[in-house]
Design a protein around this motif. Structure first.
Motif, PDB file in Angstrom:
ATOM      1  N   UNK A 101      -8.616   0.810  -3.164  1.00  0.00           N
ATOM      2  CA  UNK A 101      -9.667  -0.074  -3.663  1.00  0.00           C
ATOM      3  C   UNK A 101      -9.429  -1.545  -3.327  1.00  0.00           C
ATOM      4  N   UNK A 102      -8.356  -1.821  -2.618  1.00  0.00           N
ATOM      5  CA  UNK A 102      -8.187  -3.140  -2.053  1.00  0.00           C
ATOM      6  C   UNK A 102      -7.446  -4.141  -2.921  1.00  0.00           C
ATOM      7  N   UNK A 103      -6.997  -5.206  -2.272  1.00  0.00           N
ATOM      8  CA  UNK A 103      -6.447  -6.387  -2.932  1.00  0.00           C
ATOM      9  C   UNK A 103      -7.395  -7.541  -2.669  1.00  0.00           C
ATOM     10  N   UNK A 104      -7.865  -8.159  -3.748  1.00  0.00           N
ATOM     11  CA  UNK A 104      -8.759  -9.320  -3.611  1.00  0.00           C
ATOM     12  C   UNK A 104      -7.895 -10.558  -3.469  1.00  0.00           C
TER      13      UNK A 104
ATOM     14  N   UNK B 163      -8.153  -4.063   2.526  1.00  0.00           N
ATOM     15  CA  UNK B 163      -8.206  -2.629   2.258  1.00  0.00           C
ATOM     16  C   UNK B 163      -7.152  -1.896   3.072  1.00  0.00           C
ATOM     17  N   UNK B 164      -6.479  -0.982   2.412  1.00  0.00           N
ATOM     18  CA  UNK B 164      -5.534  -0.099   3.079  1.00  0.00           C
ATOM     19  C   UNK B 164      -6.148   1.294   3.131  1.00  0.00           C
ATOM     20  N   UNK B 165      -5.846   2.032   4.186  1.00  0.00           N
ATOM     21  CA  UNK B 165      -6.321   3.410   4.300  1.00  0.00           C
ATOM     22  C   UNK B 165      -5.234   4.260   4.941  1.00  0.00           C
ATOM     23  N   UNK B 166      -5.332   5.560   4.705  1.00  0.00           N
ATOM     24  CA  UNK B 166      -4.417   6.491   5.366  1.00  0.00           C
ATOM     25  C   UNK B 166      -5.210   7.696   5.849  1.00  0.00           C
ATOM     26  N   UNK B 167      -4.641   8.412   6.810  1.00  0.00           N
ATOM     27  CA  UNK B 167      -5.263   9.654   7.258  1.00  0.00           C
ATOM     28  C   UNK B 167      -4.179  10.640   7.649  1.00  0.00           C
TER      29      UNK B 167
ATOM     30  N   UNK C 198      -0.876   8.378   9.408  1.00  0.00           N
ATOM     31  CA  UNK C 198      -1.507   7.177   9.956  1.00  0.00           C
ATOM     32  C   UNK C 198      -1.930   6.283   8.802  1.00  0.00           C
ATOM     33  N   UNK C 199      -1.710   4.964   8.963  1.00  0.00           N
ATOM     34  CA  UNK C 199      -2.087   4.018   7.920  1.00  0.00           C
ATOM     35  C   UNK C 199      -2.729   2.798   8.558  1.00  0.00           C
ATOM     36  N   UNK C 200      -3.657   2.197   7.807  1.00  0.00           N
ATOM     37  CA  UNK C 200      -4.556   1.178   8.358  1.00  0.00           C
ATOM     38  C   UNK C 200      -4.663  -0.014   7.411  1.00  0.00           C
ATOM     39  N   UNK C 201      -4.845  -1.201   7.983  1.00  0.00           N
ATOM     40  CA  UNK C 201      -5.265  -2.372   7.231  1.00  0.00           C
ATOM     41  C   UNK C 201      -6.634  -2.813   7.731  1.00  0.00           C
ATOM     42  N   UNK C 202      -7.528  -3.061   6.764  1.00  0.00           N
ATOM     43  CA  UNK C 202      -8.850  -3.618   7.044  1.00  0.00           C
ATOM     44  C   UNK C 202      -9.025  -4.879   6.206  1.00  0.00           C
TER      45      UNK C 202
ATOM     46  N   UNK D  78       0.855  -1.180   0.000  1.00  0.00           N
ATOM     47  CA  UNK D  78       0.000   0.000   0.000  1.00  0.00           C
ATOM     48  C   UNK D  78       0.891   1.230   0.000  1.00  0.00           C
ATOM     49  N   UNK D  79       0.538   2.217  -0.827  1.00  0.00           N
ATOM     50  CA  UNK D  79       1.365   3.410  -0.952  1.00  0.00           C
ATOM     51  C   UNK D  79       0.487   4.651  -1.005  1.00  0.00           C
TER      52      UNK D  79
END
Lengths: 115, 112
Positions: free
Chosen positions: A108-111, A90-94, A31-35, A23-24
């Motif tokens: 948009x995620x990795x399936x 899903x990866x996210x950042x804030x 801050x970065x997140x994995x869901x 994720x980049x």
């Protein structure tokens, strides 16, 4: 197009394989997140990094290993997964300018399919 | 535990306003209300958030009840592109600090 880029878009792996999700973001977010999201279910939080340090681990099994090598990159290393781990990751950042109340930007995620 | 309650699904017609309700009766004084939506085959997208006052942005309006036990996301003129799952989320302190925890959400269908 999302400003959080996840690669690969799709991944098929066997239960004995080792793979990594990447994720980049280049928005200067700290801050970065994995869901993890199963089909027709809401996203479930796995890990949170703030300022490259692991802040939250939601009791995720050790076969999932997160890594944040710098403020722009977040990896999720996968080893000895089970078929039930098949999901959209899903990866996210804030920006973290208001701490954890800053809005999240999602990729948009990795399936992932585990065979 | 997301601690919010939303209807499973709602329907709307194109170009009409949509009011999506959310119940958060156990909200504490420092909890924010966030709304995200997830279009098919995409990651969630931030819509709006607020604490006490009503909030407006280019996407939507958020109306928060005076007792803060409920809120309503308002899409002023629905388009087909607004068809998505809408999530109402509380964020706050204590053991849930830092955790954006999604509930089941509301599936919004928009008819042409």
């Amino acid at each position: 197009d999302t400003e959080v880029t996840q690669t690969p878009k799709h991944l098929v792996m066997g239960m004995t394989n080792k793979k990594s999700l990447k994720c980049e973001q280049h928005m200067g977010h700290r801050a970065m997140y994995w869901y993890k999201q199963k089909a027709k279910k809401p996203p479930e939080l796995m890990f949170v990094y703030s300022y490259e340090k692991l802040s939250i681990n939601e009791s995720v099994p050790s076969r999932f290993s997160p890594e944040c090598p710098n403020s722009s990159l977040l990896n999720l290393h996968l080893h000895a997964l089970q078929p039930e781990d098949s999901a959209l990751y899903l990866c996210a950042s804030s920006p973290f300018d208001r701490g954890f109340f800053s809005p999240l930007h999602f990729g948009n995620g990795t399936r992932l399919t585990v065979t | 535990d997301a601690k919010t309650t939303q209807p499973n699904s709602m329907e709307s017609n194109e170009e009409e306003p949509v009011h999506l309700p959310c119940n958060h009766s156990t909200i504490s004084g420092t909890d924010y209300i966030h709304w995200y939506r997830q279009l098919p085959s995409q990651g969630p997208e931030y819509v709006i958030h607020g604490l006490t006052s009503n909030v407006n942005n280019r996407m939507a309006s958020l109306a928060i009840a005076e007792d803060r036990k409920s809120s309503t996301l308002i899409l002023h003129r629905a388009t087909l592109r607004d068809a998505a799952v809408y999530y109402c989320i509380r964020t706050g302190g204590g053991t849930s600090y830092g955790k954006l925890t999604f509930g089941q959400g509301t599936i919004l269908t928009v008819h042409p």
